[in-house]
Design an enzyme around this catalytic site. Structure first.
Site, short mmCIF file in Angstrom:
data_model
loop_
_atom_site.label_atom_id
_atom_site.label_comp_id
_atom_site.label_asym_id
_atom_site.label_seq_id
_atom_site.Cartn_x
_atom_site.Cartn_y
_atom_site.Cartn_z
N LYS A 2 0.87 -1.12 -0.11
CA LYS A 2 -0.01 -0.02 0.06
C LYS A 2 0.87 1.35 0.13
O LYS A 2 2.02 1.39 0.33
CB LYS A 2 -0.93 0.03 1.41
CG LYS A 2 -2.01 -0.90 1.36
CD LYS A 2 -2.96 -0.83 2.44
CE LYS A 2 -3.95 -1.67 2.31
NZ LYS A 2 -4.89 -1.36 1.40
N ARG B 94 -10.61 -11.05 1.98
CA ARG B 94 -11.55 -12.15 1.17
C ARG B 94 -10.71 -13.46 1.36
O ARG B 94 -11.52 -14.47 1.48
CB ARG B 94 -11.86 -11.82 -0.22
CG ARG B 94 -10.73 -11.64 -1.01
CD ARG B 94 -10.87 -10.99 -2.33
NE ARG B 94 -11.13 -9.47 -2.03
CZ ARG B 94 -11.43 -8.50 -3.19
NH1 ARG B 94 -11.53 -8.89 -4.41
NH2 ARG B 94 -11.32 -7.33 -2.90
N1 BES Z 1 -8.36 -3.25 4.23
C1 BES Z 1 -8.47 -3.01 2.70
C2 BES Z 1 -9.77 -2.38 2.50
C3 BES Z 1 -9.84 -0.77 2.91
C4 BES Z 1 -8.91 -0.03 2.39
C5 BES Z 1 -10.65 -0.39 3.96
C6 BES Z 1 -9.10 1.51 2.62
C7 BES Z 1 -10.64 1.06 4.44
C8 BES Z 1 -9.93 1.92 3.77
C9 BES Z 1 -8.52 -4.25 2.15
O1 BES Z 1 -7.46 -5.37 2.41
C10 BES Z 1 -7.82 -3.76 0.63
O2 BES Z 1 -6.63 -3.44 0.51
N2 BES Z 1 -8.72 -3.77 -0.32
C11 BES Z 1 -8.19 -3.36 -1.49
C12 BES Z 1 -8.65 -4.60 -2.60
C13 BES Z 1 -8.11 -4.47 -4.31
C14 BES Z 1 -6.76 -4.71 -4.07
C15 BES Z 1 -8.90 -5.31 -4.74
C16 BES Z 1 -8.80 -2.01 -1.87
O3 BES Z 1 -9.96 -1.73 -1.62
O4 BES Z 1 -7.96 -1.43 -2.48
MN MN Z 2 -5.76 -5.13 1.98
#
Ligand code: BES
Ligand code: MN
Ligand code: ZN
Length: 516
Positions: A264, A338
């Site tokens: 990230k 997931r």
């Molecule tokens: N924990 C995150 C989701 C999230 C992101 C919650 C920002 C709150 C704020 C999750 O694990 C994630 O990183 N999801 C990705 C999925 C993507 C790679 C398909 C996302 O939402 O960017």
């Molecule tokens: Mn994530």
């Protein structure tokens, strides 16, 4: 903070020993002749206390009143939403003075929902996180007395449930707010074990070996890049008959989400300590169940680990085998929620559940879609969907249903496995839900994406404790008014799973087993 409910007129409330009296004034002018009611009526007439929920007027040492500070707070129509905003504004405004004893009195009749809203709003507005501060200034309020014209049975039940819900919300906030080095999977599991001290709650914790044995290859893959061992937490609350089908709650427990190899960006990455808020909401719900003791069975499942970047970490393109036997191509290691949830959803099957609800900070896309107001709701079962929607409205912990059309699953196709863990950017909250749905064919299922609602960013950064309110409301509705201790077990066994929720519209069940 302690709460108590009393039958009080405004005059009696003004005679109670306290540091602050908050008087909730509705649209109808107070007609009582005590000094505070007279002041409130004249302030309204003069336009100094507009008839709009949340408007405040501070009085200082009014005549014949024991507390030195009095706050008049307008509650307009007196509905729960209005009471919530008024109490929230009043308690926030009074915080600076550090009141220890606070009395909140309704100047007119209050219904059960209004009483519950006053309790949860006062707790929310006065909450302070202290655990990792060296010189913590805890919340000042020690005792909050809620005064109503008539503390009747319905009102007093709502008060008790709201107080239990607050304990659950605050447990969820505590674990959500703790930094990841103070909230590891192991510590979360210890917190869950602590809940087993409450009546009718049991807890079991599995480690890496057991998880591997169960064939949870997707969960194990996420955990493999971390020095912290994974934990799989199994909580059980038994308030119903032994053979009554339970509701299973599954909470995402990523104690820190770096994104893994699909790292990230640095900005706001600290907020990924909140990625276990789904898990925290399950802990909080069990805390509330332990206090309310409804006649229902509930199982809580928490897959918990860190998502880290490491030499051992899972790599984009790796294919893993989930507990269900389905193989998954991990195209993006940041779509890890997931992966841990799918194995927990497969594990849920062994409980022959009446319904399974997973709660997860799953997608940034859900934040884009719904912001911080409503959680995303997905459901494969109509009665379950309506019951959750109603519970959200009743508890003011709202959600909004999003679709599950199969067309949304197109992008999850993989050339190298049964399914990929990501699709394109479009409809990201829905494609995530479609991925989960593949593992839920055997029972009525709902998914709450709480990515936007579980915590606040910016100056007010902190966990909200959501959706504990929604879940407790759903579960207590399902149980009806019966209490576990009061319900004779033999009779309960004769009437399985189909307790109708009083709040949910009577829709015909699509499946043989209604999940309502
Ligand atoms: N924990 C995150 C989701 C999230 C992101 C919650 C920002 C709150 C704020 C999750 O694990 C994630 O990183 N999801 C990705 C999925 C993507 C790679 C398909 C996302 O939402 O960017
Ligand atoms: Mn994530
Ligand atoms: Zn995550």
């Amino acid at each position: 903070m302690d709460f108590q409910l009393k039958t009080l007129t405004v005059a009696q409330a003004a005679a109670e020993k306290s540091d602050l009296l908050i008087v909730l004034v509705g649209s109808a002018l107070p007609t009582a002749k005590d000094p505070v009611s007279v002041l409130a009526a004249s302030a309204r007439k003069a336009g100094d206390l507009p008839d709009k929920a949340g408007k405040l007027l501070a009085l200082y040492r009014p005549e014949a009143v024991v507390p030195s500070r009095v706050l008049l707070a307008a509650i307009g129509d007196g509905k729960a939403v209005s009471v919530r905003s008024a109490v929230s504004a009043a308690v926030s405004a009074a915080k600076a003075n550090g009141p220890k004893r606070v009395v909140i009195v309704f100047a007119q009749p209050a219904d059960a929902a209004a009483v519950a809203a006053a309790v949860t709003a006062a707790a929310d507005a006065s909450y302070v996180y202290t655990t990792t501060k060296s010189k913590a200034e805890p919340r000042s309020i020690r005792l909050l007395t809620l005064g109503v014209p008539d503390a009747a049975t319905a009102v007093s039940k709502a008060f008790d449930d709201a107080r239990a819900t607050v304990a659950g919300i605050e447990l969820a906030k505590e674990w959500g707010n703790r930094p990841a080095n103070h909230a590891t999977p192991t510590l979360l599991a210890e917190a869950a074990k602590g809940l087993a001290k409450l009546p009718r709650i049991k807890c079991e914790v599995l480690g890496p070996k057991e998880v591997e044995k169960l064939g949870m290859g997707a969960f194990a893959a996420v955990a493999q890049g971390s020095a912290e061992p994974l934990r799989f937490i199994v909580l059980r609350y038994q308030g119903g008959a032994k053979d009554e089908a339970p509701v299973v709650l599954v909470g995402k427990g990523i104690t820190f989400d770096t994104g893994g190899v699909s790292l990230k960006p640095a900005a706001e990455m600290d907020e990924m300590k909140f990625d276990m808020c789904g898990a925290a909401s399950v802990l909080g719900t069990f805390r509330a169940l332990g206090a309310i003791q409804p006649a229902i069975n509930v199982v809580g499942l928490i897959p918990s680990c860190e998502n880290m970047n490491d030499g051992k970490a899972v790599k984009p393109g790796d294919v893993v085998t989930s507990m269900s036997g389905q193989t998954i191509e991990i195209l993006n290691t940041d779509a890890e929620g997931r992966l841990i949830l799918c194995d927990a959803l497969s594990y849920a099957k062994r409980f022959n559940p009446a319904a399974v609800i997973d709660i997860a900070t799953l997608t940034g896309a859900c934040v884009v879609a719904l912001g911080g107001v409503r959680s995303g709701l997905f459901a494969s079962d109509e009665p379950l969907a309506s019951a959750l929607e109603s519970a959200g409205e009743a508890s003011q912990d709202r959600c909004w249903r999003l679709p599950l059309d199969d067309d949304y699953a197109e992008g999850l196709k993989s050339n190298f496995a049964d399914v990929a863990n990501i699709a394109g950017r479009a409809g990201g909250a829905i494609t995530a839900a479609k991925f989960l749905q593949r593992f839920t064919a055997d029972y009525a299922w709902a998914h709450l994406d709480i990515a936007g609602t579980a915590w606040k960013g910016g100056a007010a950064k902190g966990s909200t404790g959501r959706p504990v309110g929604l879940l407790v409301s759903y579960l207590t509705n399902r149980a009806g008014s019966s209490n576990a201790a009061a319900a004779p077990k033999a009779e309960k066994a004769a009437k399985p799973a189909k307790t109708a929720s009083p709040k949910a519209p009577a829709k015909p069940a699509r499946k043989a087993r209604s999940a309502q």
